[in-house]
Every structure is written in C-alpha cells, then in structure tokens.
Motif scaffolding. Structure first.
Motif, PDB file in Angstrom:
ATOM      1  N   MET A   1       0.831  -1.173   0.000  1.00  0.00           N
ATOM      2  CA  MET A   1       0.000   0.000   0.000  1.00  0.00           C
ATOM      3  C   MET A   1       0.880   1.241   0.000  1.00  0.00           C
ATOM      4  SD  MET A   1      -3.120  -0.754   2.565  1.00  0.00           S
ATOM      5  CE  MET A   1      -4.629  -0.814   1.640  1.00  0.00           C
ATOM      6  N   GLY A   2       0.380   2.300  -0.580  1.00  0.00           N
ATOM      7  CA  GLY A   2       1.137   3.533  -0.675  1.00  0.00           C
ATOM      8  C   GLY A   2       0.472   4.663   0.060  1.00  0.00           C
ATOM      9  N   HIS A   3       0.551   5.804  -0.553  1.00  0.00           N
ATOM     10  CA  HIS A   3      -0.072   6.971   0.030  1.00  0.00           C
ATOM     11  C   HIS A   3      -0.926   7.664  -1.024  1.00  0.00           C
ATOM     12  CE1 HIS A   3       3.449   8.823  -1.879  1.00  0.00           C
ATOM     13  NE2 HIS A   3       2.721   9.914  -1.935  1.00  0.00           N
ATOM     14  N   THR A   4      -1.891   8.417  -0.522  1.00  0.00           N
ATOM     15  CA  THR A   4      -2.796   9.162  -1.393  1.00  0.00           C
ATOM     16  C   THR A   4      -2.545  10.649  -1.192  1.00  0.00           C
ATOM     17  OG1 THR A   4      -4.471   7.446  -1.181  1.00  0.00           O
ATOM     18  CG2 THR A   4      -5.221   9.615  -1.925  1.00  0.00           C
ATOM     19  N   PRO A   5      -2.183  11.353  -2.266  1.00  0.00           N
ATOM     20  CA  PRO A   5      -2.012  12.800  -2.126  1.00  0.00           C
ATOM     21  C   PRO A   5      -3.355  13.473  -1.903  1.00  0.00           C
ATOM     22  CG  PRO A   5      -1.695  12.127  -4.406  1.00  0.00           C
ATOM     23  CD  PRO A   5      -1.919  10.881  -3.611  1.00  0.00           C
ATOM     24  N   ILE A   6      -3.344  14.533  -1.132  1.00  0.00           N
ATOM     25  CA  ILE A   6      -4.535  15.322  -0.838  1.00  0.00           C
ATOM     26  C   ILE A   6      -4.350  16.690  -1.482  1.00  0.00           C
ATOM     27  CG2 ILE A   6      -5.955  16.343   0.999  1.00  0.00           C
ATOM     28  CD1 ILE A   6      -5.916  13.258   1.070  1.00  0.00           C
ATOM     29  N   SER A   7      -5.386  17.197  -2.104  1.00  0.00           N
ATOM     30  CA  SER A   7      -5.335  18.561  -2.619  1.00  0.00           C
ATOM     31  C   SER A   7      -6.444  19.363  -1.949  1.00  0.00           C
ATOM     32  CB  SER A   7      -5.495  18.581  -4.138  1.00  0.00           C
ATOM     33  OG  SER A   7      -6.728  18.014  -4.511  1.00  0.00           O
ATOM     34  N   ALA A   8      -6.214  20.650  -1.843  1.00  0.00           N
ATOM     35  CA  ALA A   8      -7.190  21.553  -1.224  1.00  0.00           C
ATOM     36  C   ALA A   8      -7.224  22.814  -2.077  1.00  0.00           C
ATOM     37  CB  ALA A   8      -6.793  21.871   0.213  1.00  0.00           C
ATOM     38  N   ALA A   9      -8.231  22.925  -2.910  1.00  0.00           N
ATOM     39  CA  ALA A   9      -8.317  24.034  -3.865  1.00  0.00           C
ATOM     40  C   ALA A   9      -8.376  25.396  -3.183  1.00  0.00           C
ATOM     41  CB  ALA A   9      -9.534  23.849  -4.770  1.00  0.00           C
ATOM     42  N   ASP A  10      -8.894  25.454  -1.944  1.00  0.00           N
ATOM     43  CA  ASP A  10      -9.035  26.744  -1.274  1.00  0.00           C
ATOM     44  C   ASP A  10      -7.882  27.071  -0.324  1.00  0.00           C
ATOM     45  OD1 ASP A  10      -9.741  24.796   0.571  1.00  0.00           O
ATOM     46  OD2 ASP A  10     -11.478  25.886   1.334  1.00  0.00           O
ATOM     47  N   ALA A  11      -6.812  26.288  -0.393  1.00  0.00           N
ATOM     48  CA  ALA A  11      -5.609  26.558   0.400  1.00  0.00           C
ATOM     49  C   ALA A  11      -4.488  26.983  -0.552  1.00  0.00           C
ATOM     50  CB  ALA A  11      -5.203  25.297   1.167  1.00  0.00           C
ATOM     51  N   PRO A  12      -3.448  27.616  -0.021  1.00  0.00           N
ATOM     52  CA  PRO A  12      -2.321  27.955  -0.885  1.00  0.00           C
ATOM     53  C   PRO A  12      -1.780  26.700  -1.576  1.00  0.00           C
ATOM     54  CG  PRO A  12      -2.099  29.059   1.216  1.00  0.00           C
ATOM     55  CD  PRO A  12      -3.237  28.092   1.348  1.00  0.00           C
ATOM     56  N   GLN A  13      -1.441  26.827  -2.829  1.00  0.00           N
ATOM     57  CA  GLN A  13      -0.976  25.690  -3.607  1.00  0.00           C
ATOM     58  C   GLN A  13       0.538  25.525  -3.481  1.00  0.00           C
ATOM     59  OE1 GLN A  13      -3.350  23.551  -5.108  1.00  0.00           O
ATOM     60  NE2 GLN A  13      -4.441  24.879  -3.678  1.00  0.00           N
ATOM     61  N   PRO A  14       1.023  24.303  -3.603  1.00  0.00           N
ATOM     62  CA  PRO A  14       2.463  24.063  -3.496  1.00  0.00           C
ATOM     63  C   PRO A  14       3.244  24.892  -4.521  1.00  0.00           C
ATOM     64  CG  PRO A  14       1.258  21.991  -3.525  1.00  0.00           C
ATOM     65  CD  PRO A  14       0.271  23.073  -3.850  1.00  0.00           C
ATOM     66  N   ILE A  15       4.413  25.341  -4.101  1.00  0.00           N
ATOM     67  CA  ILE A  15       5.272  26.087  -5.006  1.00  0.00           C
ATOM     68  C   ILE A  15       6.403  25.206  -5.535  1.00  0.00           C
ATOM     69  CG2 ILE A  15       4.737  28.344  -4.026  1.00  0.00           C
ATOM     70  CD1 ILE A  15       7.361  28.119  -2.415  1.00  0.00           C
ATOM     71  N   GLY A  16       6.284  23.918  -5.304  1.00  0.00           N
ATOM     72  CA  GLY A  16       7.288  22.961  -5.753  1.00  0.00           C
ATOM     73  C   GLY A  16       6.646  21.604  -5.966  1.00  0.00           C
ATOM     74  N   PRO A  17       7.473  20.594  -6.194  1.00  0.00           N
ATOM     75  CA  PRO A  17       6.961  19.248  -6.477  1.00  0.00           C
ATOM     76  C   PRO A  17       6.589  18.476  -5.211  1.00  0.00           C
ATOM     77  CG  PRO A  17       9.335  19.270  -6.672  1.00  0.00           C
ATOM     78  CD  PRO A  17       8.916  20.684  -6.372  1.00  0.00           C
ATOM     79  N   TYR A  18       5.494  18.900  -4.567  1.00  0.00           N
ATOM     80  CA  TYR A  18       5.003  18.212  -3.379  1.00  0.00           C
ATOM     81  C   TYR A  18       3.500  18.421  -3.264  1.00  0.00           C
ATOM     82  CZ  TYR A  18       5.252  22.880  -1.213  1.00  0.00           C
ATOM     83  OH  TYR A  18       5.102  24.209  -0.923  1.00  0.00           O
ATOM     84  N   SER A  19       2.866  17.612  -2.432  1.00  0.00           N
ATOM     85  CA  SER A  19       1.433  17.715  -2.161  1.00  0.00           C
ATOM     86  C   SER A  19       1.227  18.499  -0.876  1.00  0.00           C
ATOM     87  CB  SER A  19       0.814  16.322  -1.988  1.00  0.00           C
ATOM     88  OG  SER A  19       0.981  15.559  -3.154  1.00  0.00           O
ATOM     89  N   VAL A  20       0.063  19.157  -0.749  1.00  0.00           N
ATOM     90  CA  VAL A  20      -0.220  19.863   0.505  1.00  0.00           C
ATOM     91  C   VAL A  20      -0.412  18.884   1.653  1.00  0.00           C
ATOM     92  CG1 VAL A  20      -1.128  21.964  -0.545  1.00  0.00           C
ATOM     93  CG2 VAL A  20      -2.684  20.105   0.025  1.00  0.00           C
ATOM     94  N   ALA A  21      -0.775  17.647   1.324  1.00  0.00           N
ATOM     95  CA  ALA A  21      -0.912  16.598   2.337  1.00  0.00           C
ATOM     96  C   ALA A  21      -0.901  15.252   1.645  1.00  0.00           C
ATOM     97  CB  ALA A  21      -2.209  16.771   3.132  1.00  0.00           C
ATOM     98  N   ALA A  22      -0.628  14.218   2.433  1.00  0.00           N
ATOM     99  CA  ALA A  22      -0.672  12.845   1.926  1.00  0.00           C
ATOM    100  C   ALA A  22      -1.143  11.937   3.053  1.00  0.00           C
ATOM    101  CB  ALA A  22       0.700  12.400   1.428  1.00  0.00           C
ATOM    102  N   ARG A  23      -2.020  10.995   2.692  1.00  0.00           N
ATOM    103  CA  ARG A  23      -2.519  10.020   3.669  1.00  0.00           C
ATOM    104  C   ARG A  23      -1.821   8.690   3.427  1.00  0.00           C
ATOM    105  NH1 ARG A  23      -7.544  10.294   2.730  1.00  0.00           N
ATOM    106  NH2 ARG A  23      -8.136  11.595   4.490  1.00  0.00           N
ATOM    107  N   ASP A  24      -1.228   8.141   4.497  1.00  0.00           N
ATOM    108  CA  ASP A  24      -0.643   6.812   4.424  1.00  0.00           C
ATOM    109  C   ASP A  24      -1.782   5.808   4.506  1.00  0.00           C
ATOM    110  OD1 ASP A  24       1.702   4.875   4.690  1.00  0.00           O
ATOM    111  OD2 ASP A  24       0.481   4.411   6.468  1.00  0.00           O
ATOM    112  N   GLU A  25      -1.930   5.015   3.470  1.00  0.00           N
ATOM    113  CA  GLU A  25      -3.078   4.098   3.389  1.00  0.00           C
ATOM    114  C   GLU A  25      -3.030   3.005   4.447  1.00  0.00           C
ATOM    115  OE1 GLU A  25      -5.681   4.867   1.747  1.00  0.00           O
ATOM    116  OE2 GLU A  25      -4.691   6.538   0.775  1.00  0.00           O
ATOM    117  N   ALA A  26      -1.847   2.554   4.817  1.00  0.00           N
ATOM    118  CA  ALA A  26      -1.751   1.461   5.792  1.00  0.00           C
ATOM    119  C   ALA A  26      -2.130   1.919   7.198  1.00  0.00           C
ATOM    120  CB  ALA A  26      -0.337   0.882   5.788  1.00  0.00           C
TER     121      ALA A  26
END
Length: 133
Positions: A1-26
């Motif tokens: 199992m991996g992780h799921t990136p989370i996006s939030a359209a109403d929050a500041p967006q990343p300024i680089g190659p990363y997600s604003v959050a990620a959920r560990d599925e396990a």
C-alpha cells in the motif's frame, strides 16, 4: 500500500513538487506539508506580527484538514518553525485558541529563514478515520 495525495483548492498551492498533504493508506495517518501565512486569495504573504501570521497559517491548515475529512481534533503532532524564539509567547496565545487538552505533541524550533520572509511555518500529522482506507 502507498499513500494518497490530498489537494485543497481553497488553500495555498504548493510552489514545488510536493502535495499539501498525503494520507498513508496502511496507517491512516495524514501528513500535512508545512504552511506559511500565505493568503490563498492573493498568493501574498499576510502582513503583520507573528500572531496575525499564525492565525493565517492555522486557517490554511484547517482548509487542508477539511479536504482530507479531518479537523484539528484529529491532530496528534505539530511541528512549528519560527524565525525568532522571541515570538514563542505570541505563537502560544494563538495556538491555545486552536487546540484544547489533550494537546497534540509539539516541537518548536527556530530557523534562520522561511519562504517569502514568513515568520512562521507549521506542519501537522493527524489520524483520520477515513473509510476509504
């Protein structure tokens, strides 16, 4: 199992190659990237003292938590980065309006510099009860 990136359209967006959050599925743990006091409507740093900047940071974090179906009550760890430990008391005043006992674990460190001249950055770890795991 991996992780799921989370996006939030109403929050500041990343300024680089990363997600604003990620959920560990396990484990169901939710890791929020550090947020600085950026106004998502303008993309600009919020003016003001560290208390004003801290309120903006928590508003941004709340938007990311909401996008992941979580709240501040789900937070188990907080990492705070300040450019001056002289701002510690002001941080705590705002922090006490966000969290209540039992408080999450927390680390606060002073750093030399933050993006765009921000005085504070905060990242969180939360446990989610998301049924999609």
């Amino acid at each position: 199992m991996g992780h799921t990136p989370i996006s939030a359209a109403d929050a500041p967006q990343p300024i680089g190659p990363y997600s604003v959050a990620a959920r560990d599925e396990a484990s169901g743990l939710l890791f929020l990237s550090g947020q600085t006091p950026i106004d998502p409507a303008t993309g600009a740093l919020v003016d003001g003292d560290v208390a004003a900047q801290t309120r903006r940071v928590f508003a941004n974090l709340e938007r990311v938590l909401s996008a992941a179906n979580a709240t501040f009550a789900d937070v188990i760890k907080v990492n705070v980065y300040l450019t001056s430990m002289a701002d510690f008391a002001d941080l705590n005043e705002v922090y006490a309006t966000i969290f209540t006992a039992p408080y999450p674990a927390r680390t606060t460190v002073a750093v030399a510099e933050l993006p765009l001249g921000a005085r504070i950055e905060i990242e969180l770890v939360a446990r989610t009860g998301d049924s999609s795991r």
